[in-house]
Each structure stands twice: as C-alpha cells, then as structure tokens.
Write a protein that holds these residues in place. Sequence first.
Motif, mmCIF file in Angstrom:
data_model
loop_
_atom_site.group_PDB
_atom_site.id
_atom_site.type_symbol
_atom_site.label_atom_id
_atom_site.label_comp_id
_atom_site.label_asym_id
_atom_site.label_seq_id
_atom_site.Cartn_x
_atom_site.Cartn_y
_atom_site.Cartn_z
ATOM 1 N N THR A 20 3.003 6.939 -6.296
ATOM 2 C CA THR A 20 4.046 6.474 -7.174
ATOM 3 C C THR A 20 5.305 6.353 -6.739
ATOM 4 N N LEU A 21 5.902 7.650 -6.024
ATOM 5 C CA LEU A 21 7.279 7.636 -5.471
ATOM 6 C C LEU A 21 7.329 6.655 -4.323
ATOM 7 N N MET A 22 6.441 6.624 -3.432
ATOM 8 C CA MET A 22 6.378 5.789 -2.373
ATOM 9 C C MET A 22 6.558 4.352 -2.761
ATOM 10 N N GLY A 23 6.144 4.110 -3.739
ATOM 11 C CA GLY A 23 5.908 2.662 -4.202
ATOM 12 C C GLY A 23 7.424 2.384 -4.621
ATOM 13 N N ASN A 64 0.871 -1.323 -0.092
ATOM 14 C CA ASN A 64 -0.044 -0.028 -0.234
ATOM 15 C C ASN A 64 0.938 1.196 -0.047
ATOM 16 N N ASP A 65 0.684 1.951 -0.968
ATOM 17 C CA ASP A 65 1.560 3.280 -1.223
ATOM 18 C C ASP A 65 0.837 4.457 -1.033
ATOM 19 N N ASP A 66 -0.267 4.462 -0.544
ATOM 20 C CA ASP A 66 -1.431 5.393 -0.327
ATOM 21 C C ASP A 66 -0.852 6.710 0.284
ATOM 22 N N VAL A 67 -0.842 7.913 -0.420
ATOM 23 C CA VAL A 67 -0.259 9.011 0.424
ATOM 24 C C VAL A 67 -0.896 9.190 1.582
#
Lengths: 774, 207
Positions: A627-630, A442-445
């Motif tokens: 996207t970046l966190m992913g 989960n890469d939700d901001v």
Amino acid sequence: MMLRRLFVLLGAALVAGILTLALLDKVPVETDLLAMLPATERNPAAEQAMAHIARAHERRIVLIASADDAAQARRAASTLASTLRASAAFEHVTLEVPPAALDALRDTYLPYRAGLLAAPMREALALNGREALAQALYRSLSAPLPAGVPLDPAADPFGTLAGFLAELPFAGGRFTPEQGMLMAHHAGRSHVLLSAETAGSPHATNTQQAVVAALAQARSDAAEHTPDAEVLATGLVLYAAAAQHTAKHEMSLIGGVSLLGITLLLLVAFRSLRPVLLGIACIALGVAAGMAVVLAVDGRLHLLTLVCGTSLLGIAVDYPLHYFARRQRAGAQWQAEAAMAEMRPALTQGLLTSLLGFAALLAMPFPGLRQIALFSMAGLLTAYVATLTLLPLFARRPARHTPAAARRRSPAGPLAMPRWRRALLAVLVIASLPGLARLTHNDDVRLLSTPDPALAQQEAAIRALTRLDQGSRLFLIEADTADAVLQREEHLTAALRSRAPSPESGFTAVSAFVPSARRQADNRQALARVLLDDAGWGNALLDEVGYRPEVAHSLSEALRSEATLTIDHWLAQPVSTPYRHLWLGATAGGVASVITLSGAWPADALEAAAQAVPGVTLLDKPAAVSTLMGQYRQGMAWALACAIGLSLLLLSRRHGWRGAAATLTPCILAVALPLAALGMLGVPVTLFHWLALMLVFGIGADYGIFTREGGAQGEAAFGVLLAAITTVLGFGLLAFSSTPAIASFGLTLFMGVVTAFCASPLARADRPHLVPAA
Amino acid sequence: MTRRGLVLLALLGLCLSLPARADDALLAQITTRVASSPVLRADFSQTKTLAAMRKPFRIAGHVTYARDAGVLWQVTAPYAVTYLIDARGAAEIDASGQRKAGGGGDNAGAAQAARIMQALLGADLAPLQSSFALAPIRQDAGWQVTLTPHRADLARHLARIVVRGDTAVEQVDILEATGDHTEIRFTAITHDTRLSEAEAALFARPE
C-alpha cells in the motif's frame, strides 16, 4: 609547480578512492529493502509488536538433517551440532531434548488439570456430556499406544489433560522427542531438528561471514561422516548474507565496468590522461561526500543508495566533461577562467534542477528515498564545487591535442536536427500517447527482493515439516487486563480455526498454553456439571470401570478447587521459553500479546477473523508495504510534475517562457517516452521506475540547459554526447542486476537518457541567444 | 590394574559376548518363523492391572497384522473403537474408515511407539536393539524374549516388555516403571498371505 599540485591532488583522490573501496567492505550495508520503508503502522503498540517479533526471529536459524535411515540422520545432526557449537558464530545450539522435558510439561499443567480441556473435548462436553466422558474414559484405557506425555491414569482417568497437552501448538510441528532428539518420520525419510542463534546481529557483515563459514564447515563435516544425509538450513542471516554477497558482487562488477568504460571513453575523446584523472577525482569526491553524509545522518548505507551512488558516477562526471569538451573545442584560444565563468550559469542551472528533483524526494516521509536524495544531493554538490574550483586550477593550459574530433563534429555534429528527424520525433511522441493511456501499476512487495532460490527451496522444505511461523504477518491483541487479552485470543483462535483453509494452516497463541481464567472456570464447571451431578454419575462410572475411590475423590477435589493457571506462573516455567516472545505484557494502552501464523492463510480469512473480535489488529507487513509503495509511487509522480513546473519557472527568468519550455522539452520527452514504452510493452510501472524517472528528469534538464547555453550551433553537442554515453555506461548496466527493483531502475534510466540525448537539439535556441554570458 | 588383569578382563568380555551371538541367532530364527506369513489375524484380550484400580480392566477385540502395512486394532468390548497403527503412528478410525482427528495422532512420540508395537507383533525384534537389551530363550515348543530398555527416556516409564509365542506372537506383557502391568493375549490366530479388500482399504489412509 603545476605538476606538483596535480600530483598532490591525484594522491588525495587516490587515497579517497582506496578509502571508499575499503570502507565499502566495512560499511554496514543494509540489504533488506523493507528496512528502507517507513513504519507501516500508526499504532505504536503495533509497531512495537512488529519490531519485537522481528527481533525474536532475526537471530534464529533452523536446521534439519535428513536421511533414509534414522540412525544416519541422528549422526548427521550430532556432527552438525558439535561443529556449530565449536564455532563462535553461533550460540544456543539446540539438538538434545532432555529426558525430563516431557516431565516438566506434565508438572507444569498437572495441578491445573481440572480446568484444562482441548477444543474438541469442550465441544463434545457441551453437546452430550455423559457420552463424551464415558467415551474418553474407555478410550484412554483401550488406546494401544501410550500417550505422548506420560500421565498417571489415576490423575487423568478421562484423558482430558492428555488431550489438552496433545493439542499444544509445539513449534516442532511433526517433530517429537525421540531418543533425546526432536525427530520426524515422513515419506520414508527420517528428520532431526536443530536450532541455533547467531551470536551477533544478523545484519552485521562479520556475523554473516562467520555464520556462512561455520555452516559450510558443519555441512562438510556431516557429509564426511554421513555421506547419505542431507542438511537443510534456513534463517534470516543466510538470506541477508546471500543478498549482501550478490549486491556487492553486482556493485563492484557494474561499478567497475562502468568506470572502465568511462575511462576508455575519455581517453579516446581527449587523448590525454589529465581529463580522465580529474573527471574521476570529481566523481570520487562526490561519492565519498555522499557516503560520508549518509553515514553521518543514518549510520548505515542502504543497498539501493549504493546503487544510486554508483549511478551518480554518470551524472557527476557530466560537469567536468562539459569543461573539457569546451577546452577541446577552444583549442589554442583557451582561457580557463573565462571559460569557466562562461560555463558557470549552465552548471549552476543544471545542479539546481537536479537538486530540485532530489529535494522533492527529501520532503517525503520515506527513509529510503530520503537517504538516496541525501546521498545524491551531497554527491552532486561536491562534484559541482570540485568542478568549479579544481578544474581551472589543474587544467589551465589549452588542450594539446587539437580539436580534430570535437571541432569537426560540433557545428553540424551528430545532433543537428534536420527536419526529418523532428518529424520522426513528432511521430514517435504521437505514437506513444496510447502507451501512456495503457500504463498499469504494480506495488507488490516482492519486487523488493528476490530471495536466493536455493535458500528459498530449503526454507520451503523446512516449513513443510515444522510449524515455522511467518514473521511478517501476525495479530496484535490488546485489552485492559491480561485475562481479557487471553479471552480475546480465545475468540480470535476460534474464528481462525473455523476459517483455516487447510490442516497445515496453523497459529501459535499464548492462550493455547494458558487458557483464560474464565475459560478454565468454564471448563471446571462443565466437567463438574456432568461428573459431580446429584446422582454421582462420574463416581459411579469410575467405580464401575474399577478405579479405586481415591481417584474419584481426588478428581472431585480438583474440580471444586479454584486452582487456575496464570500467565505469570506459566511465564516463569521453563516450558514457556520458546513462546515468551508472544506475550508483550504491559503496554501504554494496557496489556498486549501477538498470535503468529504458520502455513498458508488467505488475507481475507485473516481480515475477517480480525474484524470478528474487538481489540485485534492484523499486522500484515507485506500488504502494508505494498500500500505504501503505491502511495509513494503516486507521490513521486506529483513530485516530478512539481519539479518540472518549478524548473520551468526557474529557467524562464533567464530564457523566457518559450526558451524555458524549449530547454525542458528533452527532459519532458525523456520522462514521457519511457513511460509510454512501458505502457506499450504492458510492463507494470513500479516505484523504482519513478525513482529512475526522477534521475532522468535531472539528466534531461542538464542536457537541455547545456545545449541551450552552448549556443545556437550546437557547440555543446560534443559534451552532451560524452555525458550521455557515460550515463548509459553508469546506469544502463544496472538493467542486468538480478534484483528486479534495480533492473527496472537501470532500464528506465537507459531509455530516458537515450531519449534525452536524442531530443537535446530541441532545446537549442532558434537564433543565437541574446543573453550574454554572465 | 596389571597387564594380566587387563587380559583377564578382555577374556571375560569375550566370554560374555559369546551368548550374545547365540541370542542373535535365536532372534533371527524367531523372526523367520513368524515372518513366514505376511498377514496374521487373531482375537486379543488385554488386561490392565493398574495401581489405581481395585480390579483389572479387560478389553477384547480383533487384531489384523500386515507385515508391510501395519496393525488394525479393533476393540469390541466394552466399547467399540478401531485404531490403525502404521509407521506414522496410531490413528482412530470411525465406522466408515475415516480417520478421526485427535485420536492420539501423529504427534508426541506416537510414531516411535507404533514402530515398537509393530516390531513386537511381527516378532521382528532385532531393529529394537538400539533401544532395548534383548534376552531370548527357548520355551516349551516356542520362545520368549525379554526386552529391557537401555535408553534413559524409555527406562523412565518402562520396566520391561516380555513377548512370548511360537509361529506367531501369543502374548505380550508390558511392565511399567510404576508397577502397572498390561497383558495382551492373542488367541484364534490364523495365518494368511494377503489382506482382504476391506482391510486393505482401511490401511490405505490418506497422507
């Protein structure tokens, strides 16, 4: 002599501690977790647009006073405005609308009226010109209520300018000037709109404190004078203040409890104040050094760094712990220098593996992670040096209280690994494999922040009434010339209008206020084609209704003239003040503007609209950040794998391949088992879980190394036990944080440290190791 | 100013306020008289006399006033168009009763104008005192009230409004600051206790 030196050291540590605590209040703590992220856009114009809009937004604060009775709402708004104006925290408090505001609007547009048409009128004109204009003429004469902006019918007989003005996307939304204030009436309640700007930066602690105090004062004044009125407020500064408050509260609570726990633990274990004070001194020096380095490099400390800083307590204290555990065990045969020399390889290896882990973070282009890495590396290095140099100096003599607990436990200890325990661990590892296969991400901001619910509620209520735009999603429009930008905006807004999911989904574009020169010329042409045709239809109609010939004449003049409203002229008018930030003007690549969005917009509608027009970029900060966190989550996983590989290489030089593998087993298990548990529980893995695993790796490696270096009989077990308990005290408590990111960080660390501790006997050499202490 | 001067001034103020109380009573009487029927229907004829026009412009139609719901303003000549006026403002509605976009809408002070309009048609004038100075007089069998705006934003565009009537409002004259004049006469007034189903359906426009 000894005693005096101790006092000097204690004094210094005390001063450092007090300074740290005092600084914590003064240090600029960044709470916006988005600020930890790198620039999301490759296009410099896009990044500039994002920053530009953010600056326009960050100081704004919007208030609404509501009551069942209009007069009550107005009085409440006046009270709010006067209290806020009296406060130094705010500037530009806007409540009153000057009576001339509407006249200014009319005066701005009247000279260009022939080229200004609202979208519905333009479409109707294209379909059936005569019918559309005849309808418009009769409608403007038969409307029972006057138009919003008072216009002389002679100047606008067909109501086309009135229609254009009515379509302007005013930020007030439902709010319109009424008795000199912006008012709205909705669902039986009357609302008055106020706006203000914070005097200082909303990220500064003193601004936040002043704003919160002034707002509380204004609310209480309003409640006193108008008890039935309700006051809603929203603004970035309020969220920042709430987050700052929560963060500091949590940090001091969690930090305090863990410090207290560690102190008690050490007191019980060593029954002496000296190890406690020296241990805390090492931690304090580490934290202070970390803070100093970060502040020197970045200028501000981030909340997440502070969290890791608190948890650094848990690792930094390990070094002195092992020293004192050893002293305890040695009893009367204690020799400080010799012992330290014997310990140094273990300490150094532990430090190196930890630094290796953090260095992997440092290599990433991620400012937030870099800061954490910087803080941790500086802190650990300082704690290491302090342990190496200070402890032999201040704790030379053997422990007074002999080894009861330490000695009794260490040979067999709680950590001796009987066969059944190994079997259990093996079963556990096998059982956890399916969990690893079931890992989700989960890469939700939104993981990054949980806005204060009361504030979020007020913001939602204000958004329902106003056209408050979203600062996080916007369109960037670029072209070679200003007019080309406006034309592209017009294409984009047409595409948006056809895709709007609801009437509340709006947008604010400069081209709504200033149509492109081409659009204005087209409009003039479309009107002239119908009104000024060979038969003189328009003149005849105006005459039939009863208008004097001068009206038709002046309209023909206006249609024939080429008077065009230009962006420069509009920007110079007072009416453009609230919208000027949308026009970026000249950039490196030409001219640019932004279009902001309000209300709900599905991402695919926005993307489709952006793709329909050239030169348009959709800037979606939350999506870009996700996207970046992913990407970084994946990067962290690779970094961790590399760190394990490098550590294996490093340790194999001393322990051989088999020994290195055994030494790292606890640490690998400590990384794998929490991941498996998360997979089993169906908890999606986030960047913050990986961040925690990075620390777990460092800790697990330490336990393995100390256990192996400690000897075949598990002599280091006592030190490892203490280290594990202190780490759990430092990190485990983070699981109770209200920020999801920090809580998952804490929980993962807790699981990892417990696993590393339980598995640490696996690192023990099977036979007494041959390598003599260096 | 001397003390006696102050006393005189105070007395003068008292005298001036006396007729005001009488006015309040008369206004209350007017409101009660008109409010006895919750629904009024009438034909109207509106004449606009504008400086920009060489002859007055007339429209005619039918109006339905419902005290609790609002005003249905149906223009029949020279061009058919129907407006619905309620607390939220004025909206144009098409033949099937659907609200049309861009018909004046809820924006730009429409709600305020709509409230003034409803108050005028219902002769419920007292609430307008925050915006207007009211001067009521008895006239023949009926009454007449002159409303002069004392709020700056209204006074910029509006000179005064004169409302005349008996058991219902019979005529409204709107005089603008520019000299333009709108006269609305109501004829064939009928009183009723409730709206027809078709009318009620039109008033129930969605939020």
